[in-house]
Design an enzyme around this catalytic site. Structure first.
Site, PDB file in Angstrom:
ATOM      1  N   ARG A 210       0.839  -1.200   0.000  1.00  0.00           N
ATOM      2  CA  ARG A 210       0.000   0.000   0.000  1.00  0.00           C
ATOM      3  C   ARG A 210       0.875   1.252   0.000  1.00  0.00           C
ATOM      4  NH1 ARG A 210      -4.519  -0.041   4.479  1.00  0.00           N
ATOM      5  NH2 ARG A 210      -2.794   0.465   5.867  1.00  0.00           N
TER       6      ARG A 210
ATOM      7  N   LYS B 177      -2.655   6.419   1.718  1.00  0.00           N
ATOM      8  CA  LYS B 177      -2.508   6.984   3.066  1.00  0.00           C
ATOM      9  C   LYS B 177      -1.622   8.218   3.003  1.00  0.00           C
ATOM     10  CE  LYS B 177      -3.044   4.260   7.196  1.00  0.00           C
ATOM     11  NZ  LYS B 177      -4.492   4.085   7.317  1.00  0.00           N
TER      12      LYS B 177
END
Ligand SMILES: *Cc1c(COP(=O)(O)O)cnc(C)c1O
Length: 342
Positions: free
Chosen positions: A83, A185
């Site tokens: 990620r 994120k």
């Protein structure tokens, strides 16, 4: 070094300074090389650093647990590494190789092992950061990048049973828009949520629910957690269209529910569907699962059960996931990553 660094029973989700942290640096267009462990402490940074001027930064969050098997384990850390790589692509930063990411996380856990709470008392929260640390005046990628990892002990989210939370659907603010950075994120995604969240909290709600920015109709996320609801035997969760952060807890719960024989549908979840459901919960690394007691939209309030009893499937999923994390149940899906040498 003290024998007992913390009173394990008074741990909350807050920062405790630990012993050591990891730092690696690279120039733009240079490959990453493994970094170093340093004593935990303040860092120096250029006033013109890309991250503090233009928000070129990402974070990750995962936990190391002491388990029933007497080991220390991480939960699917490769997913955090991947990620962060996707986020690096989006923010034009050099992606940290998975092997360097995992090695950094392992070293931080190993070299701060006295800070890992006993089983059941919490976990060692691991916080990897990647940011543009080099000086840059115009809006452009920074010339230098820093990958850092620090750790801090955190308490169990629920002390003495799961608490149901009351949520408010925001009719004023959105978290992310199509084409933006909501799916990674990126540090810049979080400060804009603080004002709506504070406002909801001042009205007695635990968090806000964000609707999609295009139709103002479909649930996206609960603060910084993913949303699920269960209605007439089907588990629904908002589909990943780029504006929702692909939570590792979310993915794990989808897989566990399907393994239990529950039908899971990733789709657009309207507030009407959510507010007419039988159960609802949100999820993320910090709390694993938070059962939702009620959702309010304007004058309408939907209450699940009596408003303070977690749903049956909610509890079942919570137990299934935490029993794998704590090595009480067999790790048939290969999610548990033991940290060697401790
Ligand atoms: C981190 C995060 C989540 C939860 O992701 P996990 O991998 O399950 O911890 C959900 N939503 C947002 C916005 C997040 O930042």
């Amino acid at each position: 070094m003290s024998e007992t660094p913390v009173d394990w029973d008074s741990l909350t989700f807050s920062i405790t300074e630990t012993d050591n942290m990891y730092i690696a640096k690279t120039a733009i267009d240079e490959p990453w090389a493994p970094g170093n462990m340093l004593p935990y402490g303040n860092i120096t940074i250029s006033p013109a650093a890309g991250v503090i001027n233009y928000g070129q930064g990402l974070f990750e969050g995962l936990k190391a647990y002491r388990t029933a098997a007497g080991r220390v384990v991480l939960f699917r850390p490769e997913e955090n590494a991947r990620r962060m790589q996707r986020g690096a692509d989006r923010l034009k930063m050099p992606p940290v190789p998975e092997s360097i990411f995992i090695d950094a996380v392992e070293q931080c856990v190993q070299q701060n092992s006295r800070w890992i709470p006993p089983m059941g008392k919490g976990a060692l929260y691991v916080r990897p950061l990647l940011n543009g640390s080099g000086a840059v005046l115009g809006v452009a990628p920074a010339p230098e990048y820093t990958f850092m990892v620090y750790v801090t002990p955190v308490g169990p989210y629920f002390k003495g049973g799961m608490n149901c939370i009351d949520l408010l659907i925001s009719d004023e603010h959105h978290r992310a828009a199509p084409g933006g950075s909501g799916g990674v994120k990126a540090i810049g995604n979080y400060a804009p949520g603080m004002m709506p969240s504070k406002k909801a909290k001042s009205k007695g709600f635990a968090e806000v629910i964000y609707l999609d920015a295009e139709h103002h109709k479909y649930i996206e996320e609960v603060g910084a957690a993913n949303f699920f609801c269960y209605k007439e035997g089907i588990l629904y969760t908002p589909e990943l269209t780029g504006t929702i952060l692909p939570g590792i807890t979310r993915d794990s719960l989808i897989q566990l529910a399907r393994k239990m024989g529950v039908e899971v549908v990733e789709t657009k979840v309207s507030h009407e569907l959510a507010m007419s459901a039988d159960e609802a919960f949100c999820c993320g690394t910090a709390a694993v699962i938070s059962p939702i007691g009620s959702i309010t939209l304007g004058e309408n309030k939907a209450t699940y059960s009596d408003g303070n009893t977690p749903g049956e499937l909610t509890i079942k999923l919570y137990n299934a996931l935490t029993n794998i994390q704590n090595e009480i149940d067999e790790d048939v899906l290969g999610w548990v990553h033991p940290v060697p040498g401790i």
